[in-house]
Motif scaffolding. Structure first.
Motif, PDB file in Angstrom:
ATOM      1  N   ARG A  40      40.331 -32.438  13.662  1.00 27.67           N
ATOM      2  CA  ARG A  40      40.102 -31.374  12.694  1.00 27.67           C
ATOM      3  C   ARG A  40      40.420 -31.840  11.289  1.00 27.67           C
ATOM      4  NH1 ARG A  40      42.644 -26.144  15.734  1.00 27.67           N
ATOM      5  NH2 ARG A  40      41.041 -25.984  17.321  1.00 27.67           N
ATOM      6  N   VAL A  41      41.480 -32.606  11.140  1.00 34.18           N
ATOM      7  CA  VAL A  41      41.852 -33.093   9.819  1.00 34.18           C
ATOM      8  C   VAL A  41      40.759 -34.009   9.283  1.00 34.18           C
ATOM      9  CG1 VAL A  41      43.472 -34.546   8.589  1.00 34.18           C
ATOM     10  CG2 VAL A  41      44.321 -32.836  10.172  1.00 34.18           C
ATOM     11  N   LYS A  42      40.231 -34.866  10.134  1.00 34.27           N
ATOM     12  CA  LYS A  42      39.163 -35.767   9.709  1.00 34.27           C
ATOM     13  C   LYS A  42      37.916 -34.977   9.320  1.00 34.27           C
ATOM     14  CE  LYS A  42      40.533 -39.829  12.332  1.00 34.27           C
ATOM     15  NZ  LYS A  42      40.195 -40.720  13.451  1.00 34.27           N
ATOM     16  N   VAL A  43      37.554 -33.990  10.137  1.00 38.28           N
ATOM     17  CA  VAL A  43      36.374 -33.188   9.843  1.00 38.28           C
ATOM     18  C   VAL A  43      36.589 -32.386   8.564  1.00 38.28           C
ATOM     19  CG1 VAL A  43      34.986 -31.255  10.669  1.00 38.28           C
ATOM     20  CG2 VAL A  43      35.616 -33.086  12.234  1.00 38.28           C
ATOM     21  N   GLU A  44      37.763 -31.824   8.405  1.00 36.34           N
ATOM     22  CA  GLU A  44      38.033 -31.060   7.194  1.00 36.34           C
ATOM     23  C   GLU A  44      37.974 -31.953   5.962  1.00 36.34           C
ATOM     24  OE1 GLU A  44      40.879 -27.610   9.121  1.00 36.34           O
ATOM     25  OE2 GLU A  44      41.708 -29.033   7.690  1.00 36.34           O
ATOM     26  N   LYS A  45      38.482 -33.164   6.067  1.00 35.32           N
ATOM     27  CA  LYS A  45      38.435 -34.101   4.949  1.00 35.32           C
ATOM     28  C   LYS A  45      36.990 -34.459   4.624  1.00 35.32           C
ATOM     29  CE  LYS A  45      40.004 -37.243   2.105  1.00 35.32           C
ATOM     30  NZ  LYS A  45      40.189 -36.819   0.755  1.00 35.32           N
ATOM     31  N   GLN A  46      36.176 -34.695   5.634  1.00 41.16           N
ATOM     32  CA  GLN A  46      34.768 -35.010   5.416  1.00 41.16           C
ATOM     33  C   GLN A  46      34.041 -33.819   4.798  1.00 41.16           C
ATOM     34  OE1 GLN A  46      33.400 -36.200   9.281  1.00 41.16           O
ATOM     35  NE2 GLN A  46      34.204 -38.284   9.097  1.00 41.16           N
ATOM     36  N   LEU A  47      34.367 -32.624   5.253  1.00 45.22           N
ATOM     37  CA  LEU A  47      33.736 -31.441   4.670  1.00 45.22           C
ATOM     38  C   LEU A  47      34.161 -31.244   3.221  1.00 45.22           C
ATOM     39  CD1 LEU A  47      33.882 -28.886   7.602  1.00 45.22           C
ATOM     40  CD2 LEU A  47      31.872 -29.964   6.627  1.00 45.22           C
ATOM     41  N   ASP A  48      35.414 -31.482   2.933  1.00 43.08           N
ATOM     42  CA  ASP A  48      35.875 -31.374   1.542  1.00 43.08           C
ATOM     43  C   ASP A  48      35.129 -32.367   0.656  1.00 43.08           C
ATOM     44  OD1 ASP A  48      37.673 -29.332   2.032  1.00 43.08           O
ATOM     45  OD2 ASP A  48      39.397 -30.690   2.254  1.00 43.08           O
ATOM     46  N   ASP A  49      34.965 -33.581   1.144  1.00 39.83           N
ATOM     47  CA  ASP A  49      34.233 -34.588   0.375  1.00 39.83           C
ATOM     48  C   ASP A  49      32.772 -34.169   0.182  1.00 39.83           C
ATOM     49  OD1 ASP A  49      36.538 -36.062   0.267  1.00 39.83           O
ATOM     50  OD2 ASP A  49      35.962 -37.446   1.887  1.00 39.83           O
ATOM     51  N   LEU A  50      32.176 -33.633   1.243  1.00 39.63           N
ATOM     52  CA  LEU A  50      30.787 -33.193   1.157  1.00 39.63           C
ATOM     53  C   LEU A  50      30.634 -32.039   0.172  1.00 39.63           C
ATOM     54  CD1 LEU A  50      27.863 -33.404   2.321  1.00 39.63           C
ATOM     55  CD2 LEU A  50      28.578 -31.689   3.976  1.00 39.63           C
ATOM     56  N   PHE A  51      31.555 -31.098   0.214  1.00 36.68           N
ATOM     57  CA  PHE A  51      31.476 -29.950  -0.697  1.00 36.68           C
ATOM     58  C   PHE A  51      31.685 -30.380  -2.143  1.00 36.68           C
ATOM     59  CE2 PHE A  51      32.858 -26.970   2.946  1.00 36.68           C
ATOM     60  CZ  PHE A  51      31.540 -26.840   3.365  1.00 36.68           C
ATOM     61  N   GLN A  52      32.510 -31.407  -2.338  1.00 36.68           N
ATOM     62  CA  GLN A  52      32.719 -31.884  -3.711  1.00 36.68           C
ATOM     63  C   GLN A  52      31.485 -32.620  -4.219  1.00 36.68           C
ATOM     64  OE1 GLN A  52      36.310 -34.191  -3.735  1.00 36.68           O
ATOM     65  NE2 GLN A  52      37.644 -32.380  -3.632  1.00 36.68           N
ATOM     66  N   GLN A  53      30.809 -33.322  -3.322  1.00 35.60           N
ATOM     67  CA  GLN A  53      29.598 -34.051  -3.728  1.00 35.60           C
ATOM     68  C   GLN A  53      28.426 -33.102  -3.951  1.00 35.60           C
ATOM     69  OE1 GLN A  53      28.964 -36.916  -0.620  1.00 35.60           O
ATOM     70  NE2 GLN A  53      30.732 -38.159  -1.218  1.00 35.60           N
ATOM     71  N   GLU A  54      28.362 -32.091  -3.104  1.00 33.44           N
ATOM     72  CA  GLU A  54      27.238 -31.140  -3.176  1.00 33.44           C
ATOM     73  C   GLU A  54      27.761 -29.802  -3.683  1.00 33.44           C
ATOM     74  OE1 GLU A  54      24.080 -31.931  -2.327  1.00 33.44           O
ATOM     75  OE2 GLU A  54      24.634 -33.965  -1.702  1.00 33.44           O
ATOM     76  N   ASP A  55      27.912 -29.681  -4.962  1.00 32.68           N
ATOM     77  CA  ASP A  55      28.476 -28.454  -5.524  1.00 32.68           C
ATOM     78  C   ASP A  55      27.569 -27.245  -5.313  1.00 32.68           C
ATOM     79  OD1 ASP A  55      30.725 -29.677  -6.339  1.00 32.68           O
ATOM     80  OD2 ASP A  55      30.026 -30.075  -8.381  1.00 32.68           O
ATOM     81  N   ASP A  56      26.290 -27.429  -5.323  1.00 30.11           N
ATOM     82  CA  ASP A  56      25.382 -26.282  -5.202  1.00 30.11           C
ATOM     83  C   ASP A  56      24.933 -26.039  -3.763  1.00 30.11           C
ATOM     84  OD1 ASP A  56      24.060 -28.601  -4.976  1.00 30.11           O
ATOM     85  OD2 ASP A  56      22.343 -28.020  -6.196  1.00 30.11           O
ATOM     86  N   LEU A  57      25.697 -26.539  -2.801  1.00 28.73           N
ATOM     87  CA  LEU A  57      25.356 -26.342  -1.387  1.00 28.73           C
ATOM     88  C   LEU A  57      25.423 -24.871  -1.002  1.00 28.73           C
ATOM     89  CD1 LEU A  57      24.587 -27.899   1.178  1.00 28.73           C
ATOM     90  CD2 LEU A  57      27.003 -28.060   1.732  1.00 28.73           C
ATOM     91  N   PHE A  58      26.408 -24.164  -1.482  1.00 21.15           N
ATOM     92  CA  PHE A  58      26.526 -22.725  -1.192  1.00 21.15           C
ATOM     93  C   PHE A  58      26.358 -21.910  -2.440  1.00 21.15           C
ATOM     94  CE2 PHE A  58      28.801 -24.499   2.491  1.00 21.15           C
ATOM     95  CZ  PHE A  58      28.124 -23.838   3.496  1.00 21.15           C
TER      96      PHE A  58
END
Length: 58
Positions: A40-58
């Motif tokens: 979960r920590v790894k997935v959460e870290k990857q999601l945080d990185d993805l959300f930071q890279q893709e600001d307009d995702l949501f």
């Protein structure tokens, strides 16, 4: 009255037996433990990185 109490006490004391003994075989405990915290920590870290890279995702 006393006789009844004495008879009841004698019956109760003769009927109750406490026996304690160590088991002959060792106690075996099987545990199935599923640890998901690291995943979960790894997935959460990857999601945080993805959300930071893709600001307009949501």
């Amino acid at each position: 009255m006393k006789l009844t109490f004495v008879i009841a006490a004698a019956l109760l004391s003769s009927a109750c037996t406490v026996k304690m003994a160590a088991p002959e075989k060792p106690i075996t405990i099987n545990l199935n433990v599923k640890i998901e915290h690291e995943v979960r920590v790894k997935v959460e870290k990857q999601l945080d990185d993805l959300f930071q890279q893709e600001d307009d995702l949501f």
